[in-house]
Write an enzyme that holds these catalytic residues in place. Structure first.
Site, PDB file in Angstrom:
ATOM      1  N   LYS A 115       0.829  -1.205   0.000  1.00 55.45           N
ATOM      2  CA  LYS A 115       0.000   0.000   0.000  1.00 55.45           C
ATOM      3  C   LYS A 115       0.866   1.259   0.000  1.00 55.45           C
ATOM      4  O   LYS A 115       0.612   2.200  -0.773  1.00 55.45           O
ATOM      5  CB  LYS A 115      -0.916   0.022   1.219  1.00 55.45           C
ATOM      6  CG  LYS A 115      -1.865   1.214   1.266  1.00 55.45           C
ATOM      7  CD  LYS A 115      -2.493   1.393   2.631  1.00 55.45           C
ATOM      8  CE  LYS A 115      -1.504   2.009   3.606  1.00 55.45           C
ATOM      9  NZ  LYS A 115      -2.104   2.362   4.904  1.00 55.45           N
ATOM     10  N   ASP A 133      -6.578   1.625   1.825  1.00 57.70           N
ATOM     11  CA  ASP A 133      -6.419   1.839   3.262  1.00 57.70           C
ATOM     12  C   ASP A 133      -7.754   1.548   3.939  1.00 57.70           C
ATOM     13  O   ASP A 133      -8.679   1.012   3.323  1.00 57.70           O
ATOM     14  CB  ASP A 133      -5.930   3.265   3.546  1.00 57.70           C
ATOM     15  CG  ASP A 133      -6.971   4.318   3.210  1.00 57.70           C
ATOM     16  OD1 ASP A 133      -8.037   3.976   2.649  1.00 57.70           O
ATOM     17  OD2 ASP A 133      -6.734   5.503   3.520  1.00 57.70           O
TER      18      ASP A 133
END
Length: 208
Positions: A115, A133
């Site tokens: 990420k 997220d």
């Protein structure tokens, strides 16, 4: 392609952007690492202090306790302090202190996962990417774009299939901001949400 979805996001979030403050590429990388389990607002306060005291060469030589004291309010500060120093050393040794457009290398750095690499590559190098997220996960599940049981990598792959590639990075930031300011975890601001009729949120507000 879910163009109507993107059109609604454009109306609600017309100017999506990263809310982490930075002036240099490595500052963004460090800020994103610090943002794990921490708000961008808090990270910006911390990095303002951190980057006023240290550049990347100073960070590579810094005392870990001093870094801990500065970033203490970000959570997991003992690990994050070690990550920052090791990242600085690695960037200096391998890329003269410059963050490279190299996913494999970035994901090899301590504290940098898939990420984080997505955010950095997208923002610094315009690499099409969707970083999932907690906000992105929450809103996509509420809107049934993905399944409740899907993990973040599955969510990312599904969104990449549904959203035009040229809109991946823009959609990522829009979803983050949509989840941060409109489709919040508690008491969502449903009156400003264009997805209200499609939403399956248990917290759905009916008082407007």
């Amino acid at each position: 392609m879910i163009n109507n979805f993107n059109e609604k996001l454009d109306l609600m979030i017309p100017d999506p952007r990263c809310e982490l403050n930075y002036n240099r590429d490595y500052e963004l990388l460090i800020a994103v690492v610090l943002s794990a389990q921490c708000t961008d607002k808090r990270v910006n306060i911390v990095t303002s202090d951190l980057f006023s005291k240290y550049d990347i060469y100073g960070l590579a030589k810094a005392d870990v306790k001093d870094i801990e004291n500065i970033i203490h309010s970000c959570g997991s500060y003992t690990k994050k302090a070690i990550y920052i120093i090791k990242m600085a050393k690695s960037l200096i040794e391998n890329y003269n202190g410059v963050v490279p457009n190299d996913r494999e290398y970035l994901e090899s750095l301590p504290g940098v996962g898939h990420k984080t690499a997505n955010v950095v590559l997208s923002h610094l190098f315009d690499v099409p990417a969707i970083a999932v997220d907690t906000h992105v996960e929450r809103v996509t599940k509420r809107l049934k774009l993905v399944n409740k049981s899907d993990n973040v990598l599955t969510i990312e792959k599904k969104l990449m299939r549904k959203v035009p590639k040229e809109l991946w990075s823009r959609t990522h930031y829009q979803l983050v901001l949509f989840g941060r300011y409109i489709c919040t975890a508690k008491k969502p601001n449903c009156k400003d949400c264009l997805f209200y009729n499609e939403c399956h949120c248990k917290e759905k507000r009916m008082d407007f």
